[in-house]
Design a protein around this motif. Structure first.
Motif, mmCIF file in Angstrom:
data_model
loop_
_atom_site.group_PDB
_atom_site.id
_atom_site.type_symbol
_atom_site.label_atom_id
_atom_site.label_comp_id
_atom_site.label_asym_id
_atom_site.label_seq_id
_atom_site.Cartn_x
_atom_site.Cartn_y
_atom_site.Cartn_z
ATOM 1 N N MET A 8 -89.719 -69.968 7.102
ATOM 2 C CA MET A 8 -88.693 -69.765 8.128
ATOM 3 C C MET A 8 -89.110 -68.664 9.099
ATOM 4 O O MET A 8 -88.588 -68.581 10.209
ATOM 5 C CB MET A 8 -87.352 -69.414 7.463
ATOM 6 N N PHE B 248 -89.600 -71.479 15.014
ATOM 7 C CA PHE B 248 -88.323 -71.973 14.494
ATOM 8 C C PHE B 248 -87.089 -71.487 15.253
ATOM 9 O O PHE B 248 -86.147 -72.267 15.408
ATOM 10 C CB PHE B 248 -88.183 -71.693 12.997
ATOM 11 N N PRO B 249 -87.028 -70.265 15.764
ATOM 12 C CA PRO B 249 -85.815 -69.872 16.498
ATOM 13 C C PRO B 249 -85.501 -70.777 17.699
ATOM 14 O O PRO B 249 -84.341 -70.937 18.063
ATOM 15 C CB PRO B 249 -86.113 -68.440 16.958
ATOM 16 N N HIS C 109 -86.832 -74.099 17.927
ATOM 17 C CA HIS C 109 -87.109 -75.515 17.611
ATOM 18 C C HIS C 109 -86.577 -75.869 16.234
ATOM 19 O O HIS C 109 -87.358 -76.042 15.312
ATOM 20 C CB HIS C 109 -88.614 -75.764 17.669
ATOM 21 N N TYR C 110 -85.455 -76.048 15.954
ATOM 22 C CA TYR C 110 -84.230 -75.872 16.722
ATOM 23 C C TYR C 110 -83.374 -74.848 16.004
ATOM 24 O O TYR C 110 -83.421 -74.781 14.778
ATOM 25 C CB TYR C 110 -83.482 -77.197 16.834
ATOM 26 N N PRO C 111 -82.561 -74.067 16.707
ATOM 27 C CA PRO C 111 -81.838 -72.967 16.064
ATOM 28 C C PRO C 111 -80.988 -73.379 14.853
ATOM 29 O O PRO C 111 -80.939 -72.654 13.877
ATOM 30 C CB PRO C 111 -80.965 -72.409 17.186
ATOM 31 N N PRO D 83 -84.030 -76.245 11.971
ATOM 32 C CA PRO D 83 -85.442 -75.923 12.216
ATOM 33 C C PRO D 83 -86.390 -77.038 11.766
ATOM 34 O O PRO D 83 -86.309 -77.520 10.631
ATOM 35 C CB PRO D 83 -85.660 -74.647 11.409
ATOM 36 N N VAL E 252 -90.028 -78.923 7.483
ATOM 37 C CA VAL E 252 -89.005 -77.886 7.605
ATOM 38 C C VAL E 252 -89.413 -76.643 6.811
ATOM 39 O O VAL E 252 -90.326 -76.692 5.988
ATOM 40 C CB VAL E 252 -87.640 -78.416 7.118
#
Length: 151
Positions: free
Chosen positions: A45, A50-51, A53-55, A58, A107
């Motif tokens: 994470m 990740f912030p 794509h997507y909040p 992720p 993910v």
């Protein structure tokens, strides 16, 4: 039968020019020079993408999965050539992609297993079959082309 060649992150850093946040191979599990490489990328994470794509859901961008396969292919090329990496006067370029398919999202918490086999090498232009799996399921596949050029 010979012992498989493995690489930790320190050995990878000696061979690839990529650095944070763009180094996408954490360990090489095995290399059979000229035949196959198996490597892994731990997906955390804490990845910088990740912030955005997507909040709230992720997902690792597909283009970065392809880049991880290309970096793995570069390591296989170097092992097939001489076991080293490019010298300071050359750069290994990702030059083409065919048949890219994405089969499942990647993910946080996943571990990508990257498998690459050469299809051919003609005059320094390498073509590879590459896959990325998570828990034994195909996440992505493509044929990728790479070459080494002088800077």
């Amino acid at each position: 039968m010979s012992t498989p060649i493995c690489m930790d992150i320190n050995e990878i850093l000696k061979r690839l020019p990529h650095r944070y946040p763009f180094l996408l191979v954490d360990r090489v599990i095995s290399i059979d020079p000229g035949k196959e490489i198996v490597a892994l990328k731990n997906v955390s994470m804490n990845e910088p993408f990740f912030p955005g794509h997507y909040p709230h859901h992720p997902v690792m961008p597909g283009v970065l999965i392809i880049e991880a396969m290309a970096q793995t292919a570069a390591l296989l090329s170097f092992a097939a050539m001489d076991g080293g990496g490019p010298d300071e006067n050359s750069v290994y370029y990702f030059v083409g992609i065919d048949g890219a398919r994405f089969k499942r999202p990647v993910v946080p918490g996943d571990q990508l297993i990257l498998k690459v086999q050469p299809i051919r090498n003609m005059r320094g232009l390498w073509k590879f079959k590459a896959t990325a799996e998570v828990d034994g399921q195909l996440a992505a596949e493509a044929e990728i082309m790479c070459t080494m050029k002088a800077k």
